[in-house]
Design a protein around this motif. Structure first.
Motif, PDB file in Angstrom:
ATOM      1  N   PHE A  59       7.004  11.775   7.778  1.00 51.26           N
ATOM      2  CA  PHE A  59       8.023  10.737   7.759  1.00 51.26           C
ATOM      3  C   PHE A  59       7.558   9.568   8.610  1.00 51.26           C
ATOM      4  O   PHE A  59       6.902   9.754   9.627  1.00 51.26           O
ATOM      5  N   GLY A  60       7.930   8.364   8.190  1.00 54.01           N
ATOM      6  CA  GLY A  60       7.728   7.173   8.996  1.00 54.01           C
ATOM      7  C   GLY A  60       8.974   6.952   9.828  1.00 54.01           C
ATOM      8  O   GLY A  60      10.093   7.128   9.341  1.00 54.01           O
ATOM      9  N   ASP A  61       8.790   6.613  11.089  1.00 54.51           N
ATOM     10  CA  ASP A  61       9.928   6.408  11.990  1.00 54.51           C
ATOM     11  C   ASP A  61      10.244   4.918  12.061  1.00 54.51           C
ATOM     12  O   ASP A  61       9.621   4.175  12.812  1.00 54.51           O
ATOM     13  N   ASP A  62      11.187   4.478  11.253  1.00 52.76           N
ATOM     14  CA  ASP A  62      11.609   3.083  11.253  1.00 52.76           C
ATOM     15  C   ASP A  62      12.915   2.938  12.017  1.00 52.76           C
ATOM     16  O   ASP A  62      13.991   3.141  11.461  1.00 52.76           O
ATOM     17  N   HIS A  63      12.792   2.653  13.301  1.00 55.80           N
ATOM     18  CA  HIS A  63      13.958   2.431  14.160  1.00 55.80           C
ATOM     19  C   HIS A  63      14.932   3.599  14.097  1.00 55.80           C
ATOM     20  O   HIS A  63      16.137   3.420  13.933  1.00 55.80           O
ATOM     21  N   GLY A  64      14.382   4.825  14.183  1.00 56.76           N
ATOM     22  CA  GLY A  64      15.217   6.017  14.199  1.00 56.76           C
ATOM     23  C   GLY A  64      15.582   6.563  12.837  1.00 56.76           C
ATOM     24  O   GLY A  64      16.220   7.602  12.728  1.00 56.76           O
ATOM     25  N   THR A  65      15.187   5.882  11.768  1.00 53.61           N
ATOM     26  CA  THR A  65      15.476   6.356  10.414  1.00 53.61           C
ATOM     27  C   THR A  65      14.200   6.917   9.817  1.00 53.61           C
ATOM     28  O   THR A  65      13.192   6.220   9.730  1.00 53.61           O
ATOM     29  N   GLY A  66      14.232   8.177   9.402  1.00 52.21           N
ATOM     30  CA  GLY A  66      13.060   8.805   8.819  1.00 52.21           C
ATOM     31  C   GLY A  66      12.869   8.416   7.369  1.00 52.21           C
ATOM     32  O   GLY A  66      13.754   8.595   6.540  1.00 52.21           O
ATOM     33  N   GLN A  67      11.706   7.840   7.065  1.00 50.71           N
ATOM     34  CA  GLN A  67      11.350   7.445   5.706  1.00 50.71           C
ATOM     35  C   GLN A  67      10.316   8.447   5.200  1.00 50.71           C
ATOM     36  O   GLN A  67       9.226   8.557   5.754  1.00 50.71           O
TER      37      GLN A  67
ATOM     38  N   THR B 115      -0.176   5.052   1.523  1.00 52.46           N
ATOM     39  CA  THR B 115       0.906   6.015   1.741  1.00 52.46           C
ATOM     40  C   THR B 115       1.340   6.012   3.199  1.00 52.46           C
ATOM     41  O   THR B 115       2.530   6.097   3.505  1.00 52.46           O
ATOM     42  N   LEU B 116       0.385   5.910   4.118  1.00 49.30           N
ATOM     43  CA  LEU B 116       0.672   6.020   5.548  1.00 49.30           C
ATOM     44  C   LEU B 116       1.096   4.697   6.191  1.00 49.30           C
ATOM     45  O   LEU B 116       1.649   4.703   7.283  1.00 49.30           O
ATOM     46  N   ASP B 117       0.840   3.585   5.540  1.00 50.97           N
ATOM     47  CA  ASP B 117       1.181   2.262   6.089  1.00 50.97           C
ATOM     48  C   ASP B 117       2.677   2.013   5.894  1.00 50.97           C
ATOM     49  O   ASP B 117       3.088   1.237   5.048  1.00 50.97           O
ATOM     50  N   GLU B 118       3.491   2.667   6.697  1.00 46.98           N
ATOM     51  CA  GLU B 118       4.936   2.636   6.487  1.00 46.98           C
ATOM     52  C   GLU B 118       5.612   1.377   7.023  1.00 46.98           C
ATOM     53  O   GLU B 118       6.741   1.102   6.654  1.00 46.98           O
ATOM     54  N   ASP B 119       4.941   0.608   7.843  1.00 41.05           N
ATOM     55  CA  ASP B 119       5.550  -0.614   8.375  1.00 41.05           C
ATOM     56  C   ASP B 119       4.931  -1.887   7.800  1.00 41.05           C
ATOM     57  O   ASP B 119       5.396  -2.979   8.090  1.00 41.05           O
ATOM     58  N   TYR B 120       3.877  -1.771   7.046  1.00 42.87           N
ATOM     59  CA  TYR B 120       3.196  -2.854   6.318  1.00 42.87           C
ATOM     60  C   TYR B 120       2.602  -3.942   7.195  1.00 42.87           C
ATOM     61  O   TYR B 120       1.505  -4.369   6.953  1.00 42.87           O
ATOM     62  N   ASN B 121       3.279  -4.422   8.190  1.00 40.49           N
ATOM     63  CA  ASN B 121       2.702  -5.489   9.015  1.00 40.49           C
ATOM     64  C   ASN B 121       2.872  -5.210  10.499  1.00 40.49           C
ATOM     65  O   ASN B 121       2.858  -6.105  11.308  1.00 40.49           O
TER      66      ASN B 121
ATOM     67  N   ASP C  29       2.369   1.628  12.785  1.00 39.38           N
ATOM     68  CA  ASP C  29       3.014   2.725  12.067  1.00 39.38           C
ATOM     69  C   ASP C  29       3.326   3.856  13.037  1.00 39.38           C
ATOM     70  O   ASP C  29       2.550   4.143  13.948  1.00 39.38           O
ATOM     71  N   GLU C  30       4.488   4.465  12.846  1.00 42.14           N
ATOM     72  CA  GLU C  30       4.913   5.605  13.649  1.00 42.14           C
ATOM     73  C   GLU C  30       5.211   6.731  12.675  1.00 42.14           C
ATOM     74  O   GLU C  30       6.150   6.647  11.892  1.00 42.14           O
ATOM     75  N   ILE C  31       4.408   7.813  12.739  1.00 43.78           N
ATOM     76  CA  ILE C  31       4.522   8.892  11.763  1.00 43.78           C
ATOM     77  C   ILE C  31       4.683  10.226  12.478  1.00 43.78           C
ATOM     78  O   ILE C  31       4.003  10.503  13.465  1.00 43.78           O
ATOM     79  N   TYR C  32       5.594  11.041  11.958  1.00 46.11           N
ATOM     80  CA  TYR C  32       5.794  12.394  12.476  1.00 46.11           C
ATOM     81  C   TYR C  32       5.929  13.348  11.300  1.00 46.11           C
ATOM     82  O   TYR C  32       6.111  12.934  10.159  1.00 46.11           O
ATOM     83  N   ALA C  33       5.816  14.632  11.570  1.00 49.72           N
ATOM     84  CA  ALA C  33       5.991  15.661  10.542  1.00 49.72           C
ATOM     85  C   ALA C  33       7.163  16.546  10.922  1.00 49.72           C
ATOM     86  O   ALA C  33       7.474  16.717  12.109  1.00 49.72           O
ATOM     87  N   VAL C  34       7.807  17.100   9.918  1.00 51.57           N
ATOM     88  CA  VAL C  34       8.835  18.120  10.119  1.00 51.57           C
ATOM     89  C   VAL C  34       8.331  19.376   9.420  1.00 51.57           C
ATOM     90  O   VAL C  34       8.031  19.352   8.224  1.00 51.57           O
TER      91      VAL C  34
END
Length: 180
Positions: free
Chosen positions: A87-95, A126-132, A135-140
């Motif tokens: 998941f990408g961590d976008d301001h506390g929301t998992g994408q 796939t991993l570039d979750e913030d585009y510019n 990136d903050e990525i975690y796994a569950v």
């Protein structure tokens, strides 16, 4: 001895406050550094990435859950449905980004408990979750514990890095391979 402890505690707190005022903080981890989450008692869940080629990364997540070996083996024998997702961590929301595959030989029960390892090779897009931005990525990592009748989930630490795709020559956005 007690007096020295009384002096040491305020001194340590003062040094920490001074460091914060000066802007000194924890060092930033690279995208290839391992990021772990644990509670010192019952689990350790980690995520890391290995750069495998131009715009390609290998994600690796692992879980160690402390429990009696027999309990762990019964979870495996019952067919626990192990799963790991990035998941990408976008301001506390998992994408949701991608699912990882359970590696051969896992899960495993041992004297310290239950272990599982997952991996997948993924593209930078796939991993570039913030585009510019960074990136903050975690796994569950999760599995069904039939003893309790619930799915239990463990979150790894968060990997911070820049996974933006690049061109072979560096093409404007930096490079992950030798640039001319």
């Amino acid at each position: 001895m007690r007096l020295s402890r009384l002096v040491a505690a305020p001194l340590a707190a003062g040094i920490l406050m001074l460091a914060q005022l000066a802007g000194v903080g924890p060092a930033r981890a690279a995208a290839t550094d391992m990021a772990c989450n644990y509670d010192h008692i019952s689990f350790n869940a980690c995520l890391d990435f290995t750069h495998t080629g131009l715009n390609e990364w290998r994600a690796h997540a692992g879980l160690d859950a402390a429990m009696p070996q027999r309990y762990a083996q019964e979870i495996i024998d019952y067919g626990a449905g192990f799963r790991a997702s990035l998941f990408g961590d976008d301001h506390g929301t998992g994408q949701f980004l991608a699912d990882l595959t359970l590696m051969p030989g896992w899960p495993a029960a041992g004297p310290t408990g239950l272990g599982a390892e997952f991996a997948a090779t993924l593209s930078s897009t796939t991993l570039d979750e913030d585009y510019n931005d960074e990136d903050e990525i975690y796994a569950v990592v999760s599995f069904f514990d039939y003893h309790r009748g619930v799915t239990v989930a463990f979150r790894t630490g968060t990997v911070h890095g820049e996974f933006a795709p690049v061109s072979e020559g560096g093409g404007g956005g930096g490079c992950l391979v030798a640039c001319p």
